[in-house]
Enzyme design. Structure first.
Site, PDB file in Angstrom:
ATOM      1  N   THR A  27      -1.526  -2.090  -2.484  1.00 38.75           N
ATOM      2  CA  THR A  27      -0.326  -3.387  -2.990  1.00 38.75           C
ATOM      3  C   THR A  27      -0.209  -4.358  -3.947  1.00 38.75           C
ATOM      4  O   THR A  27       0.694  -4.871  -4.640  1.00 38.75           O
ATOM      5  CB  THR A  27      -0.258  -4.720  -1.568  1.00 38.75           C
ATOM      6  OG1 THR A  27       0.095  -3.561  -0.502  1.00 38.75           O
ATOM      7  CG2 THR A  27       0.775  -5.362  -1.544  1.00 38.75           C
ATOM      8  N   GLU A  35      -3.160 -11.016   5.847  1.00 42.64           N
ATOM      9  CA  GLU A  35      -2.598 -10.160   4.345  1.00 42.64           C
ATOM     10  C   GLU A  35      -3.505 -11.095   2.916  1.00 42.64           C
ATOM     11  O   GLU A  35      -3.407  -9.911   1.653  1.00 42.64           O
ATOM     12  CB  GLU A  35      -1.351 -10.848   4.574  1.00 42.64           C
ATOM     13  CG  GLU A  35      -0.319 -10.213   5.548  1.00 42.64           C
ATOM     14  CD  GLU A  35      -0.129  -9.446   5.513  1.00 42.64           C
ATOM     15  OE1 GLU A  35       0.876  -7.739   5.216  1.00 42.64           O
ATOM     16  OE2 GLU A  35      -1.503  -8.249   5.616  1.00 42.64           O
TER      17      GLU A  35
END
Length: 296
Positions: free
Chosen positions: A179, A126
Site C-alpha cells: 500500500t 492501519e
C-alpha cells in the site's frame, strides 16, 4: 473469557472515491479470537508465517495495546488470528484484523463503544500498516455496507446500508502490492478538470446507491481520471480484462491499491464474467455486500 469474531474483507476507493469510499464484502474474512489473560501482555498467534507476531509490529497487537491502555483494563489478551484475507491483495487484510480486534475487545471487556469509535481505534492498525491513519477499509469492516470517510479531525463516517442484491466478483492475482508503494506512485497534484470529474462522479455514485441504480453506480465508478490510470499499470492484464468484460458488467475497477479486481456483473452475465476473470486469475470468488464484523 473470550470472544470470537468474523472480520470481513473490504474494497476501498471504488474508482473515483479514493480514500473516501469503502464497501464491505461478505467473504473472504478473518476469524479472530481474543481471550482475556491475567498477565498484562499481548500474545498473538496467526496462521500466516509472513505476518509478525510481535504485538508492536502486528496491527491487531497495536489496536489491542491502544485500547487496553486507554481504558486501563488491567489485563492482557491472547489474540488468535486465522487469516482469510490475503495480505497485500487490496482487500483490506490489515483492516480486517484491526477492525476484528477492536470489535472483539469492545465486546470482551464491555466497553460499550459505538461503531465510529471502533473505526477510530481500528485505524491505529492501519497507521502501522500503511503509514497513514486512513479509515476507508476499517469503516466498512465495522459498519458493513457502503461507507464514506468524510473527515478525520474529528473522524466522521457516513454509512449507507445496501438493501438490494448486488452481485460481486473478486479476482485476486497471485502477486502483492504494498500500500505504501502504491501511494508513492500517485500524482502529487490533480488538474481542475480531473478534480471536477471525480467529485461529480463520486456524488453520482452515492445518488445511484440511494436509487438502487446499479448501472449508474458502475458507470461512474469506472470514470476515475486520477488513480486508476496509474495503478492499473501495476496489475497484469487489468486493462485488457476491463475491455473484455465492459459490456457484461455494471462496473469494474481496482480494489483498494490492488492487485485485486472488483467487478459488478450484470445478472445475465455473471457466470460468463466469472469464467473470464478465472481464465486470467484462478483465484476468483463470487461474493456479495457484507454486514460488517460480527460475533461467531
Amino acid at each position: 473469557m473470550k470472544v470470537r469474531v468474523k472480520a470481513p474483507c473490504t474494497s476501498a476507493n471504488l474508482g473515483v472515491g479514493f480514500d473516501v469510499f469503502g464497501l464491505c464484502l461478505k467473504e473472504p474474512y478473518d476469524v479472530i479470537e481474543v481471550e482475556a489473560i491475567d498477565d498484562k501482555e499481548i500474545i498473538i498467534e496467526v496462521d500466516d508465517k509472513n505476518i509478525p507476531t510481535d504485538p508492536d509490529k502486528n496491527v491487531a497487537g497495536i489496536v489491542a495495546k491502544k485500547m487496553i491502555d486507554d481504558f486501563n483494563i488491567g489485563k492482557g489478551v491472547k489474540i488468535t488470528i486465522k487469516k482469510g484475507v490475503k495480505a497485500g491483495s487490496g482487500l483490506g487484510s490489515s483492516a480486517a484484523s484491526s477492525a476484528g480486534t477492536a470489535y472483539a475487545i469492545n465486546e470482551l471487556f464491555k466497553l460499550n463503544l459505538d461503531k465510529l469509535k471502533l473505526v477510530d481505534y481500528a485505524s491505529y492498525g492501519e497507521l502501522a500498516s500503511s503509514g497513514a491513519k486512513h479509515a476507508d477499509n476499517v469503516a466498512p469492516a465495522i459498519f458493513g455496507g457502503f461507507t464514506m470517510v468524510t473527515n478525520y479531525e474529528p473522524l466522521e463516517v457516513l454509512h449507507i446500508p445496501i438493501d438490494f442484491k448486488l452481485d460481486i466478483l473478486i479476482a485476486i492475482p497471485n502477486i502483492s502490492i504494498n500500500t505504501k508503494e502504491a501511494r508513492e506512485i500517485l500524482p502529487k497534484a490533480v488538474g481542475l478538470k480531473d478534480l471536477v470529474n471525480n467529485v461529480g462522479k463520486a456524488c453520482g455514485m452515492v445518488y445511484a446507491l440511494y436509487n438502487k441504480d446499479k448501472s449508474l453506480f458502475g458507470r461512474y465508478m469506472m470514470s476515475d481520471k486520477v488513480i486508476e490510470p496509474v495503478r492499473g499499470k501495476l496489475i497484469p492484464n487489468y486493462f485488457k480484462i476491463k475491455e473484455e468484460v465492459k459490456d457484461k458488467v455494471y462496473g469494474i475497477t481496482i480494489s483498494g491499491s490492488g492487485p485485486s479486481i472488483i467487478a459488478f456483473p450484470k445478472e445475465e452475465f455473471i457466470d460468463e464474467v466469472e469464467n473470464i476473470l478465472r481464465d486470467y486469475y484462478e483465484n476468483t470468488i463470487r461474493t456479495e455486500v457484507g454486514k460488517g464484523v460480527e460475533v461467531v
